[in-house]
Design a protein around this motif. Structure first.
Motif, PDB file in Angstrom:
ATOM      1  N   ARG A  26       0.828  -1.192   0.000  1.00  0.00           N
ATOM      2  CA  ARG A  26       0.000   0.000   0.000  1.00  0.00           C
ATOM      3  C   ARG A  26       0.869   1.251   0.000  1.00  0.00           C
ATOM      4  NH1 ARG A  26       2.624   1.607   3.869  1.00  0.00           N
ATOM      5  NH2 ARG A  26       2.513   0.794   5.947  1.00  0.00           N
ATOM      6  N   ALA A  27       0.275   2.339  -0.402  1.00  0.00           N
ATOM      7  CA  ALA A  27       0.955   3.630  -0.382  1.00  0.00           C
ATOM      8  C   ALA A  27      -0.051   4.679   0.068  1.00  0.00           C
ATOM      9  CB  ALA A  27       1.497   3.969  -1.760  1.00  0.00           C
ATOM     10  N   GLU A  28       0.446   5.710   0.728  1.00  0.00           N
ATOM     11  CA  GLU A  28      -0.416   6.796   1.197  1.00  0.00           C
ATOM     12  C   GLU A  28      -0.032   8.082   0.489  1.00  0.00           C
ATOM     13  OE1 GLU A  28       1.325   5.004   3.703  1.00  0.00           O
ATOM     14  OE2 GLU A  28      -0.331   3.667   4.175  1.00  0.00           O
ATOM     15  N   LEU A  29      -1.043   8.893   0.179  1.00  0.00           N
ATOM     16  CA  LEU A  29      -0.815  10.185  -0.455  1.00  0.00           C
ATOM     17  C   LEU A  29      -1.689  11.224   0.220  1.00  0.00           C
ATOM     18  CD1 LEU A  29      -1.180   7.941  -3.081  1.00  0.00           C
ATOM     19  CD2 LEU A  29      -0.045   9.868  -4.119  1.00  0.00           C
ATOM     20  N   LEU A  73      -5.302   9.691   0.877  1.00  0.00           N
ATOM     21  CA  LEU A  73      -5.592   8.527   0.037  1.00  0.00           C
ATOM     22  C   LEU A  73      -4.708   7.363   0.447  1.00  0.00           C
ATOM     23  CD1 LEU A  73      -5.533  10.151  -3.514  1.00  0.00           C
ATOM     24  CD2 LEU A  73      -7.504   9.806  -2.038  1.00  0.00           C
ATOM     25  N   ARG A  74      -5.246   6.184   0.322  1.00  0.00           N
ATOM     26  CA  ARG A  74      -4.468   4.966   0.491  1.00  0.00           C
ATOM     27  C   ARG A  74      -4.752   4.111  -0.729  1.00  0.00           C
ATOM     28  NH1 ARG A  74      -4.658   0.587   5.339  1.00  0.00           N
ATOM     29  NH2 ARG A  74      -2.451   0.116   5.306  1.00  0.00           N
ATOM     30  N   VAL A  75      -3.704   3.714  -1.433  1.00  0.00           N
ATOM     31  CA  VAL A  75      -3.859   2.973  -2.677  1.00  0.00           C
ATOM     32  C   VAL A  75      -3.134   1.640  -2.595  1.00  0.00           C
ATOM     33  CG1 VAL A  75      -4.190   5.033  -4.085  1.00  0.00           C
ATOM     34  CG2 VAL A  75      -1.886   4.183  -3.718  1.00  0.00           C
ATOM     35  N   ALA A  76      -3.597   0.678  -3.363  1.00  0.00           N
ATOM     36  CA  ALA A  76      -3.042  -0.676  -3.338  1.00  0.00           C
ATOM     37  C   ALA A  76      -1.913  -0.809  -4.348  1.00  0.00           C
ATOM     38  CB  ALA A  76      -4.135  -1.696  -3.618  1.00  0.00           C
ATOM     39  N   ASP A  81       4.574   6.856  -7.976  1.00  0.00           N
ATOM     40  CA  ASP A  81       4.853   7.678  -9.144  1.00  0.00           C
ATOM     41  C   ASP A  81       3.689   7.738 -10.128  1.00  0.00           C
ATOM     42  OD1 ASP A  81       7.333   8.205  -8.124  1.00  0.00           O
ATOM     43  OD2 ASP A  81       8.391   6.767  -9.405  1.00  0.00           O
ATOM     44  N   ALA A  82       3.148   6.591 -10.509  1.00  0.00           N
ATOM     45  CA  ALA A  82       2.061   6.552 -11.496  1.00  0.00           C
ATOM     46  C   ALA A  82       0.812   7.243 -10.967  1.00  0.00           C
ATOM     47  CB  ALA A  82       1.753   5.106 -11.880  1.00  0.00           C
ATOM     48  N   THR A  93      -3.066  18.436  -6.646  1.00  0.00           N
ATOM     49  CA  THR A  93      -1.685  18.636  -6.210  1.00  0.00           C
ATOM     50  C   THR A  93      -1.368  17.630  -5.113  1.00  0.00           C
ATOM     51  OG1 THR A  93      -1.882  20.991  -6.663  1.00  0.00           O
ATOM     52  CG2 THR A  93      -0.047  20.303  -5.277  1.00  0.00           C
ATOM     53  N   VAL A  94      -0.383  16.770  -5.367  1.00  0.00           N
ATOM     54  CA  VAL A  94       0.053  15.802  -4.364  1.00  0.00           C
ATOM     55  C   VAL A  94       1.074  16.507  -3.480  1.00  0.00           C
ATOM     56  CG1 VAL A  94       1.184  13.587  -3.967  1.00  0.00           C
ATOM     57  CG2 VAL A  94      -0.376  13.866  -5.904  1.00  0.00           C
ATOM     58  N   ILE A  95       0.745  16.640  -2.189  1.00  0.00           N
ATOM     59  CA  ILE A  95       1.628  17.369  -1.279  1.00  0.00           C
ATOM     60  C   ILE A  95       2.518  16.440  -0.458  1.00  0.00           C
ATOM     61  CG2 ILE A  95       0.238  19.453  -1.179  1.00  0.00           C
ATOM     62  CD1 ILE A  95      -1.024  18.473   1.382  1.00  0.00           C
ATOM     63  N   ALA A  96       2.182  15.166  -0.384  1.00  0.00           N
ATOM     64  CA  ALA A  96       3.018  14.185   0.318  1.00  0.00           C
ATOM     65  C   ALA A  96       2.667  12.797  -0.193  1.00  0.00           C
ATOM     66  CB  ALA A  96       2.801  14.262   1.825  1.00  0.00           C
ATOM     67  N   ALA A  97       3.681  11.933  -0.230  1.00  0.00           N
ATOM     68  CA  ALA A  97       3.459  10.561  -0.676  1.00  0.00           C
ATOM     69  C   ALA A  97       4.478   9.657  -0.008  1.00  0.00           C
ATOM     70  CB  ALA A  97       3.580  10.461  -2.192  1.00  0.00           C
ATOM     71  N   SER A  98       4.027   8.480   0.375  1.00  0.00           N
ATOM     72  CA  SER A  98       4.940   7.477   0.920  1.00  0.00           C
ATOM     73  C   SER A  98       4.447   6.111   0.496  1.00  0.00           C
ATOM     74  CB  SER A  98       5.006   7.564   2.449  1.00  0.00           C
ATOM     75  OG  SER A  98       3.769   7.227   3.023  1.00  0.00           O
ATOM     76  N   GLY A  99       5.395   5.227   0.207  1.00  0.00           N
ATOM     77  CA  GLY A  99       5.035   3.890  -0.239  1.00  0.00           C
ATOM     78  C   GLY A  99       5.827   2.852   0.509  1.00  0.00           C
ATOM     79  N   ALA A 100       5.421   1.605   0.335  1.00  0.00           N
ATOM     80  CA  ALA A 100       6.065   0.510   1.043  1.00  0.00           C
ATOM     81  C   ALA A 100       7.308  -0.003   0.339  1.00  0.00           C
ATOM     82  CB  ALA A 100       5.077  -0.640   1.223  1.00  0.00           C
TER      83      ALA A 100
END
Length: 122
Positions: A26-29, A73-76, A81-82, A93-100
């Motif tokens: 998962r990743a959070e944005l 947001l939490r995405v699978a 990047d995509a 506008t994506v202000i923060a993102a983190s992924g596993a």
């Protein structure tokens, strides 16, 4: 037929666990949205346009300094990047993102660089 229960009767480990169930891929944005442009459907469409499943979409009480809404947001997927590119194409506008893990774009770039080095050695 199922019997409906009230939320008080549901045993949950915690409110966060209910909203954000544990997941390894998962990743959070955090996405900034002008209040007049907020549309959960449009945000979901932007995420799913890059073949990624939207797990959670929460409108937070936070605001940016310019007064934009902040959507969590939490995405699978492991990389963001995509999803980030897709959201930006839709005008968010994506202000923060983190992924596993490593994003697909980075892995693809590494693979191509390795192929190029192999060709140069020949």
């Amino acid at each position: 037929m199922y019997k409906l229960q009230s939320l008080d009767s549901v045993q949950v480990a915690g409110e966060c666990q209910l909203l954000y169930p544990a997941s390894s891929d998962r990743a959070e944005l955090l996405v900034a949205v002008r209040p007049g442009d907020y549309s959960a459907t449009s945000i979901a469409r932007a995420v799913e346009d890059c073949d990624v499943h939207l797990v959670n979409l929460n409108l937070t009480s936070a605001r940016t300094t310019s007064g934009d809404l902040v959507v969590a947001l939490r995405v699978a997927c492991e990389g963001t990047d995509a999803v980030t590119r897709s959201l930006e194409r839709y005008g968010y506008t994506v202000i923060a993102a983190s992924g596993a893990g490593v994003s697909v774009g980075d892995e693809e770039s590494r693979r191509r660089a390795a192929e190029l080095l192999h060709l140069l050695e020949i």
